[in-house]
Design a protein around this motif. Sequence first.
Motif, PDB file in Angstrom:
ATOM      1  N   TRP A 175       0.740  -1.199   0.021  1.00 29.70           N
ATOM      2  CA  TRP A 175       0.106  -0.051  -0.099  1.00 29.70           C
ATOM      3  C   TRP A 175       0.767   1.362   0.011  1.00 29.70           C
ATOM      4  O   TRP A 175       0.316   2.201  -0.701  1.00 29.70           O
ATOM      5  CB  TRP A 175      -1.296  -0.028   1.287  1.00 29.70           C
ATOM      6  CG  TRP A 175      -0.332  -0.363   2.629  1.00 29.70           C
ATOM      7  CD1 TRP A 175      -0.037  -1.250   3.040  1.00 29.70           C
ATOM      8  CD2 TRP A 175       0.235   1.021   3.522  1.00 29.70           C
ATOM      9  NE1 TRP A 175       0.479  -0.866   4.420  1.00 29.70           N
ATOM     10  CE2 TRP A 175       0.693   0.380   4.454  1.00 29.70           C
ATOM     11  CE3 TRP A 175      -0.013   2.285   3.243  1.00 29.70           C
ATOM     12  CZ2 TRP A 175       1.135   1.188   5.449  1.00 29.70           C
ATOM     13  CZ3 TRP A 175       0.820   3.110   4.121  1.00 29.70           C
ATOM     14  CH2 TRP A 175       1.429   2.670   5.414  1.00 29.70           C
ATOM     15  N   PHE A 176       1.891   1.199   0.559  1.00 30.50           N
ATOM     16  CA  PHE A 176       2.816   2.445   0.681  1.00 30.50           C
ATOM     17  C   PHE A 176       3.410   2.571  -0.769  1.00 30.50           C
ATOM     18  O   PHE A 176       3.496   3.806  -1.092  1.00 30.50           O
ATOM     19  CB  PHE A 176       3.970   2.235   1.674  1.00 30.50           C
ATOM     20  CG  PHE A 176       4.842   3.573   2.125  1.00 30.50           C
ATOM     21  CD1 PHE A 176       4.338   4.534   2.516  1.00 30.50           C
ATOM     22  CD2 PHE A 176       6.091   3.750   1.009  1.00 30.50           C
ATOM     23  CE1 PHE A 176       5.037   5.408   2.990  1.00 30.50           C
ATOM     24  CE2 PHE A 176       6.651   4.942   1.380  1.00 30.50           C
ATOM     25  CZ  PHE A 176       6.395   5.741   2.390  1.00 30.50           C
ATOM     26  N   LEU A 177       3.955   1.463  -1.292  1.00 33.49           N
ATOM     27  CA  LEU A 177       4.331   1.919  -2.617  1.00 33.49           C
ATOM     28  C   LEU A 177       3.306   2.150  -3.692  1.00 33.49           C
ATOM     29  O   LEU A 177       3.463   2.839  -4.479  1.00 33.49           O
ATOM     30  CB  LEU A 177       4.922   0.395  -3.298  1.00 33.49           C
ATOM     31  CG  LEU A 177       6.227   0.001  -2.351  1.00 33.49           C
ATOM     32  CD1 LEU A 177       6.489  -1.401  -3.014  1.00 33.49           C
ATOM     33  CD2 LEU A 177       7.346   1.024  -2.754  1.00 33.49           C
ATOM     34  N   ALA A 178       1.925   1.796  -3.416  1.00 38.63           N
ATOM     35  CA  ALA A 178       0.928   2.272  -4.304  1.00 38.63           C
ATOM     36  C   ALA A 178       0.567   3.692  -4.100  1.00 38.63           C
ATOM     37  O   ALA A 178       0.328   4.391  -5.182  1.00 38.63           O
ATOM     38  CB  ALA A 178      -0.342   1.325  -3.846  1.00 38.63           C
ATOM     39  N   LEU A 179       0.904   4.191  -2.783  1.00 43.30           N
ATOM     40  CA  LEU A 179       0.497   5.667  -2.581  1.00 43.30           C
ATOM     41  C   LEU A 179       1.753   6.322  -3.442  1.00 43.30           C
ATOM     42  O   LEU A 179       1.431   7.508  -4.020  1.00 43.30           O
ATOM     43  CB  LEU A 179       0.710   5.815  -1.165  1.00 43.30           C
ATOM     44  CG  LEU A 179      -0.548   5.606  -0.148  1.00 43.30           C
ATOM     45  CD1 LEU A 179      -0.091   5.726   1.258  1.00 43.30           C
ATOM     46  CD2 LEU A 179      -1.703   6.293  -0.789  1.00 43.30           C
ATOM     47  N   LEU A 180       2.978   5.938  -3.436  1.00 44.32           N
ATOM     48  CA  LEU A 180       3.946   6.542  -4.000  1.00 44.32           C
ATOM     49  C   LEU A 180       3.908   6.429  -5.643  1.00 44.32           C
ATOM     50  O   LEU A 180       3.887   7.611  -6.451  1.00 44.32           O
ATOM     51  CB  LEU A 180       5.406   6.047  -3.816  1.00 44.32           C
ATOM     52  CG  LEU A 180       5.833   6.177  -2.502  1.00 44.32           C
ATOM     53  CD1 LEU A 180       7.158   5.322  -2.241  1.00 44.32           C
ATOM     54  CD2 LEU A 180       6.057   7.337  -2.101  1.00 44.32           C
ATOM     55  N   ALA A 181       3.225   5.420  -6.190  1.00 42.53           N
ATOM     56  CA  ALA A 181       2.852   5.381  -7.705  1.00 42.53           C
ATOM     57  C   ALA A 181       1.844   6.276  -7.864  1.00 42.53           C
ATOM     58  O   ALA A 181       1.498   7.039  -8.986  1.00 42.53           O
ATOM     59  CB  ALA A 181       2.575   3.913  -7.838  1.00 42.53           C
TER      60      ALA A 181
END
Length: 442
Positions: A74-80
Amino acid sequence: MTVLNRLAGWISDLRLAIALLLVIAVASGVGTVIPQKEPEGLYHQLYDAEPWLGLLQGDGILALQLDHIYSSDWFLALLAWLALSLLLCSWRRQWPALRAALNWIDYRSPRQLSKLSVAETRLCGETAEGLDLDRLARILQSEGWQVQCRPSRLAARKGVLGRVGPLLVHAGLVVLMLGAAWGVLGGHRAEQFLAPGRSLELLDSRGQHQLTLALEAFTVERDPAGRPEQFTSALRLLEGGPSSETLLKQASISVNHPLRFRGVTFYQADWGLAAITVQLGGSPLLQLPLQSFPQLGDQVWGLVLPTRPDGSDPVLLSLSSEQGPVDVYDAKGANLGQIVVGGDPLDIRGLPVRVASVLPASGILLKRDPGVPLVYGGFAVALLGGGLSLLATRQLWAITEGGRLHVGGLCNRNLTAFATELPRLLDAALQSGEQEPEPQQG
């Protein structure tokens, strides 16, 4: 197509980008509070009895991936998501604004100039229209303006480079986030304790031998009260097999002074005690490994040592520093005395026990982060863009008609200063015309 445009408009909305930044900032803050990438048992030990914020126990922490926030899905999805928002914003808003600033706009009517943010009209006389316009053009050029002249009118601009700033900020942030994601997904982190004289073989991502890390010496600097202040490790980096090792690098690392070599960073992260050298009666010196006893306190190491040939009557040797002293406890927890490192032996139930030395261990953190160049590069680009964004972009148009000089302008920031500068430019142009001598009659 309309649905796609609406979706792109929603994703590139400034309010959404701010909300994403806030969520990412809060998640990063949580990552500094909750220990990251520790064994699962630690989270049950910390949060089962006392849930985090009164809500999450160990299972909840693990289920929400709060034990590895920065590499969580979910954190990598927020960055994307944030990166996509910045890209769409640049494509829909910043790029058209830059193109518009680079294109020359030709206003032909004084009425058009009167509708601009700053506008003024001065009398110049019909015979001096062209001269006043030429003088204004020369003054603008001398002050760094780009000028484009046409019959009876001109256009000028200054600070167009400032329009590049927002694009660079967005690009730098996107590159920075790409570097952070690459470092999380493709990086490697490990902490090892090494005693002086021992080495560690480093393998690459394919499991092949890459380097050999050898610890020559390790020292702990302490204050007068005995508290550790600085740790220093003398390292040797070797290449090749045991029979044909080649020295590649020899350097020392300490806290806040890491070593970077071939994409791997070696940090001085911790310290410990590796082994203790004891002598039991008239026996030879015995070097025995120490283990950590967290139940006795932070940074406490010890060794259970039998005092009889049959292994009975064990005692616990514990210490918290390589300098000692060594506390001795029996099986019931009673203190039997202390042994000074390098000093006289202590008689324990008829057996003299002497501690000759204590071998400290260096805690070395090895970190390979392929995204570091992108992170630093993106940060530098974002800083450059932020600096350029401070430049005000000014545009000015002038038209002479009917003995009047009509001037108007636009400015994207600090409009008050531009409104003050415009009359000064006109005064300089018109006063220069008044001071020029009239041609003499022959």
